[in-house]
Design an enzyme around this catalytic site. Structure first.
Site, PDB file in Angstrom:
ATOM      1  N   HIS A 143       9.654   0.340  -3.747  1.00 33.88           N
ATOM      2  CA  HIS A 143       8.539   0.614  -4.670  1.00 33.88           C
ATOM      3  C   HIS A 143       7.277  -0.083  -4.176  1.00 33.88           C
ATOM      4  O   HIS A 143       6.193   0.512  -4.134  1.00 33.88           O
ATOM      5  CB  HIS A 143       8.925   0.122  -6.072  1.00 33.88           C
ATOM      6  CG  HIS A 143       7.825   0.210  -7.082  1.00 33.88           C
ATOM      7  ND1 HIS A 143       7.716   1.258  -7.981  1.00 33.88           N
ATOM      8  CD2 HIS A 143       6.789  -0.619  -7.365  1.00 33.88           C
ATOM      9  CE1 HIS A 143       6.663   1.063  -8.758  1.00 33.88           C
ATOM     10  NE2 HIS A 143       6.084  -0.069  -8.402  1.00 33.88           N
ATOM     11  N   GLU A 144       7.405  -1.356  -3.799  1.00 34.55           N
ATOM     12  CA  GLU A 144       6.236  -2.111  -3.325  1.00 34.55           C
ATOM     13  C   GLU A 144       5.743  -1.589  -1.974  1.00 34.55           C
ATOM     14  O   GLU A 144       4.530  -1.508  -1.740  1.00 34.55           O
ATOM     15  CB  GLU A 144       6.572  -3.598  -3.227  1.00 34.55           C
ATOM     16  CG  GLU A 144       7.010  -4.233  -4.539  1.00 34.55           C
ATOM     17  CD  GLU A 144       6.015  -4.018  -5.673  1.00 34.55           C
ATOM     18  OE1 GLU A 144       4.811  -3.910  -5.400  1.00 34.55           O
ATOM     19  OE2 GLU A 144       6.449  -3.946  -6.842  1.00 34.55           O
ATOM     20  N   HIS A 147       3.625   1.375  -2.629  1.00 33.37           N
ATOM     21  CA  HIS A 147       2.264   0.991  -3.037  1.00 33.37           C
ATOM     22  C   HIS A 147       1.389   0.743  -1.804  1.00 33.37           C
ATOM     23  O   HIS A 147       0.252   1.199  -1.726  1.00 33.37           O
ATOM     24  CB  HIS A 147       2.302  -0.289  -3.878  1.00 33.37           C
ATOM     25  CG  HIS A 147       2.514  -0.057  -5.338  1.00 33.37           C
ATOM     26  ND1 HIS A 147       1.807   0.884  -6.065  1.00 33.37           N
ATOM     27  CD2 HIS A 147       3.346  -0.676  -6.231  1.00 33.37           C
ATOM     28  CE1 HIS A 147       2.194   0.845  -7.337  1.00 33.37           C
ATOM     29  NE2 HIS A 147       3.137  -0.082  -7.453  1.00 33.37           N
TER      30      HIS A 147
END
Length: 291
Positions: A143-144, A147
């Site tokens: 997820h990071e 980003h």
């Protein structure tokens, strides 16, 4: 106290730097802050300048405010797994491997920050390592990484810069009109009255609240996008499991701008949320076509 001190020192430094830049620009263009052109320059310098200086300092501030320790030489199997997993995911996302760090916090959380895709920082809390399975933690890392790969930090900064510019510009233009009307009625046309600064302050607060709705809306959309990115990298079952684990966890301890970059936001339900409710994120993944 440490975070407050860093916040105050950072903002003081930003104001000093931008004041010098503004003075140079005014001198070079022959404008002043009373003209429309001068107001626009002032609004742009402070609107975008503050946002981008904060972004440029984001990695340094994140490390200092959270006490995050970058893993340069893994000391145990967990640290080695973190570094290897982030490196593998970064390769899949076609970006350079970010710095990987751990910060001490009981809540389950992680964040990514940095001015460039290829010079980012991914940090996880000790609570995440203690309370998540490897599959769940892998999904959070993905997820990071998503980003970072999506350029979310820069895009959010650009949006913040645009709305800041409009807030500063409109507050001063409208404040000027009101101040001129009041001074003309009193037969006084020299300088700015004290009421002008009060009016501008009030208008900036009002417009700032409205502008934050725009920023928070984008922030929520990018969380959905990062969830999809994680699901594409590691499978949506892992990401859904991670989100369900987050549902059972405590509220995040991250503060300020780092809150928007964490994987989990505060438990509230209104237009000022930086993150969508976890149940909405889970439902969106369940309804997606990602395997």
């Amino acid at each position: 106290m440490k975070r407050i001190g860093l916040f105050l020192l950072t903002n003081l430094a930003v104001i000093l730097v931008l004041s010098v830049v503004l003075s140079i620009v005014f001198s070079a263009t022959g404008t002043n802050s009373r003209s429309i052109g001068g107001l626009l320059i002032l609004a742009t310098v402070f609107g975008f300048g503050g946002s981008f200086i904060s972004l440029a300092m984001s990695k340094w501030l994140a490390k200092r405010s959270t006490g995050a320790v970058v893993i340069t030489h893994p000391q145990n199997a967990t640290e080695q797994w973190l570094v290897d997993t982030v490196a593998q995911q970064a390769k899949q996302a076609n970006i350079k491997t970010p710095e990987v760090a751990i910060y001490q916090a009981n809540d389950i959380n992680a964040f990514a920050t940095g001015m460039k895709k290829n010079d980012a920082l991914v940090a996880v809390s000790s609570g995440l390592l203690n309370h998540m399975t490897r599959d769940e933690a892998e999904a959070v890392l993905a997820h990071e990484i998503s980003h970072v790969a999506n350029g979310d930090m820069v895009t959010l900064t650009l949006i913040q810069g645009v709305v800041n510019t409009f807030v500063i510009f409109l507050a001063r233009v409208i404040g000027g009109f009101i101040d001129n009307a009041m001074r003309n009625g009193n037969g006084n046309n020299s300088g700015r009255s004290f009421s002008y600064y009060i009016i501008v302050f009030v208008l900036e607060m009002l417009f700032g609240v409205l502008a934050s709705l725009i920023v928070m809306y984008y922030s929520r959309q990018r969380e959905f996008s990062a969830d999809y990115g994680s699901a594409s990298l590691v499978g949506k079952a892992k990401m859904i499991a991670a989100l369900r684990r987050l549902q059972a966890g405590a509220d995040p301890q991250l503060e300020g701008s780092l809150m928007a970059f964490g994987i989990k936001g505060k438990k509230k339900n209104n237009l000022f949320m930086s993150h969508p409710p976890l149940e909405e994120r889970i439902k969106a993944l369940e309804n997606s076509q990602i395997l």
